[in-house]
Design a protein around this motif. Sequence first.
Motif, PDB file in Angstrom:
ATOM      1  N   MET A   1      -3.516  -0.120 -19.249  1.00 43.94           N
ATOM      2  CA  MET A   1      -4.402   1.037 -18.990  1.00 43.94           C
ATOM      3  C   MET A   1      -4.247   1.489 -17.541  1.00 43.94           C
ATOM      4  SD  MET A   1      -6.892   2.907 -20.366  1.00 43.94           S
ATOM      5  CE  MET A   1      -8.184   4.002 -19.883  1.00 43.94           C
ATOM      6  N   LEU A   2      -3.976   2.773 -17.384  1.00 43.38           N
ATOM      7  CA  LEU A   2      -3.880   3.334 -16.032  1.00 43.38           C
ATOM      8  C   LEU A   2      -5.010   4.354 -15.852  1.00 43.38           C
ATOM      9  CD1 LEU A   2      -2.261   3.519 -13.380  1.00 43.38           C
ATOM     10  CD2 LEU A   2      -0.812   5.230 -14.477  1.00 43.38           C
ATOM     11  N   ASN A   3      -5.854   4.074 -14.846  1.00 41.69           N
ATOM     12  CA  ASN A   3      -7.004   4.957 -14.599  1.00 41.69           C
ATOM     13  C   ASN A   3      -6.672   6.043 -13.590  1.00 41.69           C
ATOM     14  OD1 ASN A   3      -9.080   3.446 -16.136  1.00 41.69           O
ATOM     15  ND2 ASN A   3      -8.579   1.837 -14.650  1.00 41.69           N
ATOM     16  N   LEU A   4      -7.176   7.236 -13.866  1.00 42.00           N
ATOM     17  CA  LEU A   4      -7.148   8.275 -12.827  1.00 42.00           C
ATOM     18  C   LEU A   4      -8.568   8.420 -12.322  1.00 42.00           C
ATOM     19  CD1 LEU A   4      -5.515  11.835 -13.024  1.00 42.00           C
ATOM     20  CD2 LEU A   4      -7.405  11.228 -11.543  1.00 42.00           C
ATOM     21  N   CYS A   5      -8.742   8.162 -11.020  1.00 43.88           N
ATOM     22  CA  CYS A   5     -10.082   8.213 -10.434  1.00 43.88           C
ATOM     23  C   CYS A   5     -10.147   9.364  -9.434  1.00 43.88           C
ATOM     24  CB  CYS A   5     -10.397   6.877  -9.771  1.00 43.88           C
ATOM     25  SG  CYS A   5     -11.988   6.830  -8.951  1.00 43.88           S
ATOM     26  N   ASN A 180      -2.407   1.474  -5.671  1.00 43.32           N
ATOM     27  CA  ASN A 180      -2.925   1.689  -7.026  1.00 43.32           C
ATOM     28  C   ASN A 180      -3.615   0.458  -7.623  1.00 43.32           C
ATOM     29  OD1 ASN A 180      -1.688   4.137  -6.602  1.00 43.32           O
ATOM     30  ND2 ASN A 180       0.149   3.603  -7.775  1.00 43.32           N
ATOM     31  N   PHE A 181      -4.108  -0.411  -6.748  1.00 45.58           N
ATOM     32  CA  PHE A 181      -4.883  -1.584  -7.172  1.00 45.58           C
ATOM     33  C   PHE A 181      -6.147  -1.665  -6.323  1.00 45.58           C
ATOM     34  CE2 PHE A 181      -0.486  -2.670  -8.173  1.00 45.58           C
ATOM     35  CZ  PHE A 181      -0.578  -3.221  -9.434  1.00 45.58           C
ATOM     36  N   LEU A 182      -7.061  -2.541  -6.724  1.00 43.63           N
ATOM     37  CA  LEU A 182      -8.211  -2.827  -5.870  1.00 43.63           C
ATOM     38  C   LEU A 182      -7.822  -3.898  -4.856  1.00 43.63           C
ATOM     39  CD1 LEU A 182     -11.302  -3.084  -8.281  1.00 43.63           C
ATOM     40  CD2 LEU A 182     -10.554  -1.150  -6.873  1.00 43.63           C
ATOM     41  N   TYR A 183      -8.408  -3.801  -3.662  1.00 43.39           N
ATOM     42  CA  TYR A 183      -8.193  -4.825  -2.635  1.00 43.39           C
ATOM     43  C   TYR A 183      -9.549  -5.228  -2.084  1.00 43.39           C
ATOM     44  CZ  TYR A 183      -3.248  -3.623  -2.818  1.00 43.39           C
ATOM     45  OH  TYR A 183      -1.965  -3.427  -3.237  1.00 43.39           O
ATOM     46  N   SER A 184      -9.551  -6.278  -1.268  1.00 44.25           N
ATOM     47  CA  SER A 184     -10.782  -6.591  -0.533  1.00 44.25           C
ATOM     48  C   SER A 184     -10.387  -6.933   0.904  1.00 44.25           C
ATOM     49  CB  SER A 184     -11.545  -7.737  -1.192  1.00 44.25           C
ATOM     50  OG  SER A 184     -10.750  -8.915  -1.189  1.00 44.25           O
ATOM     51  N   THR A 185     -11.396  -7.208   1.721  1.00 49.73           N
ATOM     52  CA  THR A 185     -11.139  -7.387   3.156  1.00 49.73           C
ATOM     53  C   THR A 185     -11.569  -8.776   3.607  1.00 49.73           C
ATOM     54  OG1 THR A 185     -13.246  -6.294   3.532  1.00 49.73           O
ATOM     55  CG2 THR A 185     -11.280  -4.933   3.723  1.00 49.73           C
ATOM     56  N   PRO A 186     -11.030  -9.265   4.737  1.00 49.26           N
ATOM     57  CA  PRO A 186     -11.216 -10.669   5.136  1.00 49.26           C
ATOM     58  C   PRO A 186     -12.673 -11.101   5.290  1.00 49.26           C
ATOM     59  CG  PRO A 186      -9.621  -9.572   6.573  1.00 49.26           C
ATOM     60  CD  PRO A 186     -10.167  -8.528   5.670  1.00 49.26           C
ATOM     61  N   GLY A 232       2.648  -0.042 -15.286  1.00 47.56           N
ATOM     62  CA  GLY A 232       3.327  -1.294 -15.014  1.00 47.56           C
ATOM     63  C   GLY A 232       3.273  -1.670 -13.547  1.00 47.56           C
ATOM     64  N   ASN A 233       2.876  -0.742 -12.695  1.00 51.54           N
ATOM     65  CA  ASN A 233       2.772  -1.052 -11.268  1.00 51.54           C
ATOM     66  C   ASN A 233       1.512  -0.409 -10.696  1.00 51.54           C
ATOM     67  OD1 ASN A 233       3.373  -1.922  -8.672  1.00 51.54           O
ATOM     68  ND2 ASN A 233       4.434  -0.004  -8.194  1.00 51.54           N
ATOM     69  N   GLY A 234       0.405  -0.616 -11.376  1.00 55.54           N
ATOM     70  CA  GLY A 234      -0.831  -0.057 -10.868  1.00 55.54           C
ATOM     71  C   GLY A 234      -1.890  -0.008 -11.934  1.00 55.54           C
ATOM     72  N   GLU A 235      -3.144  -0.041 -11.479  1.00 53.63           N
ATOM     73  CA  GLU A 235      -4.263  -0.017 -12.422  1.00 53.63           C
ATOM     74  C   GLU A 235      -5.108   1.247 -12.270  1.00 53.63           C
ATOM     75  OE1 GLU A 235      -5.027  -4.787 -12.913  1.00 53.63           O
ATOM     76  OE2 GLU A 235      -5.987  -3.769 -11.220  1.00 53.63           O
ATOM     77  N   THR A 236      -5.106   1.765 -11.059  1.00 48.56           N
ATOM     78  CA  THR A 236      -5.915   2.961 -10.819  1.00 48.56           C
ATOM     79  C   THR A 236      -5.246   3.843  -9.775  1.00 48.56           C
ATOM     80  OG1 THR A 236      -8.043   3.801 -10.022  1.00 48.56           O
ATOM     81  CG2 THR A 236      -7.337   1.658  -9.153  1.00 48.56           C
ATOM     82  N   ILE A 237      -5.105   5.104 -10.108  1.00 50.60           N
ATOM     83  CA  ILE A 237      -4.595   6.042  -9.106  1.00 50.60           C
ATOM     84  C   ILE A 237      -5.771   6.862  -8.638  1.00 50.60           C
ATOM     85  CG2 ILE A 237      -3.101   8.033  -8.730  1.00 50.60           C
ATOM     86  CD1 ILE A 237      -1.001   6.691 -10.314  1.00 50.60           C
TER      87      ILE A 237
END
Lengths: 411, 435
Positions: A1-5, A180-186, A232-237
């Motif tokens: 599933m590829l989301n467009l946000c 195109n993915f979620l990240y978090s911070t230290p 294949g290389n991302g979950e959300t754009i």
Amino acid sequence: MLNLCFYFQVHQPFRLRHYKVLEIGHNHDYFDHEANATIMRKVAEKCYLPMNRLLTDLCREHGGAFKCAFSISGVALDQFEAYAPDVLDSFKELVGTGCVELLAETHYHSLSFLFDREEFTAQVEKHRATIQRHFGVTPRVFRNTELTFNNQLPPVLAEMGYAGAITEGVDRILDWRSPNFLYSTPLAPDFPVLLKNYKLSDDIAFRFGNRGWEAYPLTTEKFAGWFNKAHGNGETINLFMDYETFGEHQWADTGIFEFMRHLPRAILAHGDNGFATPSEVLARCKPVGLIDVHDTISWADAERDLSAWLGNPMQDAACEALYGLRASVYSTADANLIEDFRKLTTSDHVYYMCTKYFQDGDVHKYFSPYESPYEGYIAFINAINDLAQRCRFRHDLTVEARERPHLQIVA
Amino acid sequence: MRVLMLGWEFPPYFAGGVGVACEALSRSLVAQGHKLTYIMPRGPKPSGSQNNPTAHMDVLIAEHFAGHIRFETIDSLLSPYFSEAAYANAIEELSETDGLDAGTLYGPNLLAEVERFAAQVSWLVRKKHIDFDVIHAHDWTTFPAGARLKAETGKPLLSHVHITEFDKSGGDHADSRVYAIERAGMHSADHVIAVSRFTRQRCIERYGCDPGRVSVVYNGIDARALKTLKRKKRAEPSPKTVLFLGRMTLQKGPDHFLKAAKRVADFNPNVRFIMAGTGDMLLHLVDEAARLGIGANVLFTGFASRQEAMDLYASADVFVMPSVSEPFGIVPLEAMAQHVPVIVSRQSGVSEVLAHALKVDFWDVEDLASKILSVLSYPALSTTLAQEGQREVEGLTWDKAAIATTRLYQKVARHTRSTQARTAHAPAAQWSPLC
């Protein structure tokens, strides 16, 4: 599933008039009511009203398959109330479709996070109340002014109860990684952050009407093709842009409205694509890694840093004077004074003072109501000086009142 | 290309905008490979003057122009800013001091002198067999000479407009005879060079020039002015200083400066105003300063030599050019080069090329006073203006002006060649008889 946000930013500052030195102490009205009303009406007709209509129709036509998010600054909402109640109504109708998420921000669209945490928290709180009052919803995801962001922000937001935040997908932060993915911070490893895909966002926001662009004209099929490459290389754009892109930055005759009208169908033609709001993305995806944002980033210019708002002597002096005045402003407990002060925290005022690209013939690079950054600084710093004088005056009166209790103070 | 330039004497002997422009432009044209024959009017040495203009020019020739520029002078009382009355004064003064009737040596009046100069130029060119490809004339007093040479030789003419009669008169009281000569000079030219869009518009609207034949070539700033002075340590405590430097004439707006000074002084009595320059309004301005009650704040320093001007910049916190009608205006660029923040009127050509300057409408005294006070009050503002302004003027070079001028030389020369090719069988232009 590829989301467009999709997230659209709606903001209009309370522009200052050409407030002169000689008015300090005599005239306490700093704002250009006429220009603010005129600009609001113009943008309403060209962008807000037609685009709200279009999006409302899209939400209904696609029966919940099309979704988007908005962040509407408090000062924009205040100006809708004053100058364009029809726009406020049309936003209410749009939000009422149930397909639109509203984001949190500072009411005054300020850089207060960088200068004064107390002021920051108070402004976010005020915005939350304003959104609640107009739309009956409470934002869960936070966007800081101009997508400014650093490691210090997520722990504060987590503490305030937000579920996530959005910012720019800056190359130097991501290095080889995809936005195109979620990240978090230290400092808040459990607090997810959505990153703007600036390439695809800017294809719409900046390049759409550019006849010199090799991809011109941009069709929905072409754009959907680029979008689908991320499978294949991302979950959300995440496509983040100013709402004024539609009809104001890109005029109607570029075909931008038609593009948006047909984009959902082109995206949804691929069975594994879907639209999602930021909260839905947070529910569906998990952070895949850490991004380390030591120095503050933003979505502005090629630099994607703070240099559009801070850095030249005028901008630095303006912020120093402004935030240096906060304590005395609040100590007056004068609602008008505090409101004037807070309107001055809107980031646009220091943006107008930017000299970065300012050369003759290139003045329009930075959209500004002023002839030059210098005029912007003069109006601002004069207003600050008048504000300081009002604070002193109130303080003197208060002291005098304590000493001579018969003297009445009119609030 | 071989250029016959009808120009003006260079500073410091002649200190006026057009003299500065002629010198600097010639310097850059020569550097770009052109050969110049430079013809200029030269007045008698002022009695009692220590200057020897000829010696000065000789030094210049030797230093900078060797082999590439040839100077020719014609005895004349012409000056680019002369009015009829000023010319009459000059004649009278000369007759008194030298005990001769100058009116018989020179033209009896300004217009006659302009015609006499044209005839002298024509004669000189023939006598010395001066050969050239293009004629380049600066301002109205040399336009008849340029037009005459063009008629006699068939060579293309460029008329360079640094100032018009409308600017000098500060309004609509233009001398119709001067206007007629300016107009004829522009219309007989193959191309007109205007020093700003402001001036170009004037050439089109007031003089009926074909817009396709008027181009803007902005003035630059002389590289020597860019050498920053070592700012003198100012005597402490020294008052904040606002500088006006220019002729005290209606055109330059010194009266508006004074009105703004009054507003500033009401707000802050410790500000000092320096008004440097002379002109027909000087006495009136001195009276006016006293009448406004700011006599003690305003210093009138008289004409400033180049060195004195540099000293004035060093002592200034802000430079103001409130001109009512300024075709270009080089002085603010000098101030900026010396790290001084400037305020210029929007009714000036130079405001078109400046981003890092404050701008006002000359009549808006309130705005001017406010901006002066802003620059004096806010260090962040004056620092940024000074820094960015100094950087900006470094980019405004005379080399750019010379490149643009060269393009126009090539354009008119090409056009003339093709016209002459079409009429090759026609008899060549004949020399007119000597007069």
